[in-house]
Design an enzyme around this catalytic site. Structure first.
Site, short mmCIF file in Angstrom:
data_model
loop_
_atom_site.label_atom_id
_atom_site.label_comp_id
_atom_site.label_asym_id
_atom_site.label_seq_id
_atom_site.Cartn_x
_atom_site.Cartn_y
_atom_site.Cartn_z
CD GLU A 1 -2.81 1.22 2.42
OE1 GLU A 1 -3.57 2.20 2.52
OE2 GLU A 1 -2.77 0.30 3.26
NE ARG B 1 3.91 -9.28 12.23
CZ ARG B 1 3.03 -8.38 12.67
NH1 ARG B 1 2.47 -7.55 11.82
NH2 ARG B 1 2.73 -8.32 13.95
CE LYS C 1 3.80 0.50 4.74
NZ LYS C 1 2.82 0.53 3.63
#
Length: 552
Positions: free
Chosen positions: A33, A257, A267
């Site tokens: 994104e 992850r 983020k």
């Protein structure tokens, strides 16, 4: 004979699929994104998606998940593209979820016509209550029973901009008692009157991630849609949309992850550090962003090697940042040009060296690379050495400089300390030494053997530089277990700025090159540098200093 490396679980799946003839070739995608800069967690995903496609002769698309116009910017799109190419990968096609807005809208209309989607006037609070809890079933929305015709009209009116933000949403009609909370009539579209970085003001309704993602995979015929573990609960909905739309059956697979010690990979938290000015920006060399580690001096090869070493797992774990630093050191040791730089200078006057004379010596550019060549290093009567390389009262096995003791100057001569000069306060200000003319490196005929070698810089030729000594941004190992505000654990010593004195070869430094300051660490030229001011970032120390601290 080298032992064959075992396959990870994704490689096993792909090999079985190819053997079974399920696909002629594989297609993966990296779907960021564009609402921030990529970090080391993304590096793992990039290496995995692109690496699998390269290994099995497939291709990887770069697809921007640009379905939220409020947070997305072209700046982030460009930074993401730069980071991927810097890591050494090239995508087959550059795509955007916004490329499919018209097609996704048509998919939504198709589900409405099948009576599998409806327009809901409930507020976000009401919808949250309707969802129930993991142990209690939800309740149907009072708008769930609207007719297909009414829903088609309302959805068209939503697109036409007849309603305000939050006034209506489109929901899938699945099962409000489903054990998986994501299947309890999830949102498909919401109203957002906001400018989009690519479609401008053409749309005021935008698809939710769960409706855009799987359908975009299907449109691109992605064979293996690889996500992180938090998307496991979303997989059932991913499959439900594809099945009911009767489109290409992409399939989602999940891996763990990257979680790393002394680091945050969120983020949202990284944005907080930037906005609150705890760091100088997204590319601050202490940040785990790819632009940050690039500025710090990390190499693409070392990051790819790190991602290879940590492997692909199905279970979350915490990776020691020391492994990343090890990979960086391994690569930098092979490619870095050597330079002599003194950080804490102590003046040495070589009393028997002729006044006004200087000579040019040569030194190896990289002791690990036979083809690296040599550089010229000026030598004169007055030099700087490090304060730590002299002791007035030295223990028995101290092999550096001390009164009456000899040491070799790197690529130069053997010197002997004859006299220590102090100021009125008793502080040592200067050493007076003599040199052995026959002891020149490369042509030593003195017959004298010394155990210690130290680096130095000729004072008349020294170049003053600024060094930025970066360290870990946080002082606790596992921030996931830390209580309270994560910013309470910021390391106050994560940056120290220090003036140093370098040999003149430093003036030819380039941002693309890497340097080992002898016995001090690995450094990279910072973009803030100019021809009048050289700034170097410490990439990593020569050894793991944190491991030493942990043993104390």
């Amino acid at each position: 004979m080298t032992e064959e490396k075992s396959l990870n679980f994704l490689e096993e799946i792909i090999e079985n699929d190819l053997k079974a003839g399920k696909y002629k070739s594989i297609i993966t995608r990296f779907p960021p994104e564009p609402n921030g800069y990529l970090h080391m967690g993304h590096a793992k995903s990039i290496c995995l998606n692109f690496g699998l496609a390269l290994k099995y002769g497939g291709k990887t698309n770069l697809r921007f998940d640009d379905t939220n116009p409020v947070t997305e910017e072209t700046e982030y799109v460009e930074s993401i593209k730069n980071d991927i190419q810097w890591l050494g990968f090239q995508w087959a096609e550059e795509l955007y979820a916004s490329d499919y807005f018209e097609k996704l809208y048509a998919f939504a209309v198709m589900l409405i016509k099948k009576d599998l989607a409806y327009v809901d006037d409930s507020s976000s609070e009401e919808i949250a209550k309707q969802k129930g809890t993991p142990t209690q079933p939800g309740t149907n929305s009072p708008f769930r029973s609207r007719s297909v015709e009414e829903n088609l009209t309302l959805f068209a009116d939503m697109r036409a901009g007849k309603y305000k933000d939050g006034e209506k949403v489109l929901r899938a009609k699945v099962d409000m008692a489903h054990i998986n909370m994501h299947m309890r009539d999830p949102l498909m579209y919401r109203i957002k009157h906001a400018h989009h970085h690519r479609t401008a003001n053409n749309w005021c309704i935008y698809p939710m991630y769960d409706f855009a993602h799987g359908q975009s995979d299907s449109i691109e015929t992605i064979t293996h849609s690889i996500c992180t573990l938090e998307f496991i609960p979303h997989r059932e909905l991913y499959d439900w949309f594809i099945k009911n739309l009767e489109i290409y059956p992409s399939h989602q697979y999940e891996f763990a992850r990257l979680n790393m010690t002394y680091t945050v990979m969120s983020k949202r938290k990284l944005l907080q550090l930037v906005n609150e000015k705890h760091v100088a920006g997204w590319d601050d060399p202490r940040m785990p962003t790819l632009s940050g580690v690039r500025r710090r001096g990390y190499t693409p090869k070392s990051i790819r090697e790190f991602c290879e070493k940590i492997g692909v797992a199905k279970r979350e774990n915490l990776i020691d940042v020391g492994l990343l630093e090890f990979c960086v050191r391994e690569d930098l040791n092979k490619i870095s040009q050597r330079r002599m730089v003194v950080f804490d200078p102590l003046k040495v006057v070589i009393t028997n060296y002729p006044d006004g004379k200087s000579e040019t010596l040569t030194s190896e550019d990289n002791t690990e690379d036979a083809n690296a060549g040599h550089r010229e290093v000026p030598f004169s009567k007055e030099i700087y050495i490090e304060q730590e390389d002299f002791m007035e009262v030295a223990p028995k096995k101290y092999f550096r400089l001390a009164p009456g003791q000899m040491v070799r100057l790197k690529s130069a001569y053997i010197i002997k300390c004859d006299e220590v000069i102090k100021d009125v306060s008793g502080k040592i200000t200067e050493l007076r030494c003599s040199y052995i003319p026959e002891s020149k490196s490369g042509s030593d005929t003195s017959g004298i053997n010394v155990k210690g070698t130290i680096h130095w810089v000729s004072i008349p030729h020294a170049v003053k530089i600024e060094t930025r000594l970066y360290d870990r941004l946080f002082k606790v190992e596992n921030l996931g277990e830390a209580e309270g505000d994560f910013k309470e654990y910021l390391n106050p010593d994560s940056l120290q700025v220090q003036v140093a004195y370098a040999e003149p070869a430093i003036t030819s430094a380039k941002e693309s090159e890497r340097y080992q300051f002898l016995r001090k660490g690995y450094f990279a030229l910072d973009p803030d540098s100019s021809k009048d001011k050289f700034i170097f970032n410490r990439t990593v120390t020569l050894r793991d200093m944190w491991a030493k601290e942990a043993k104390k």
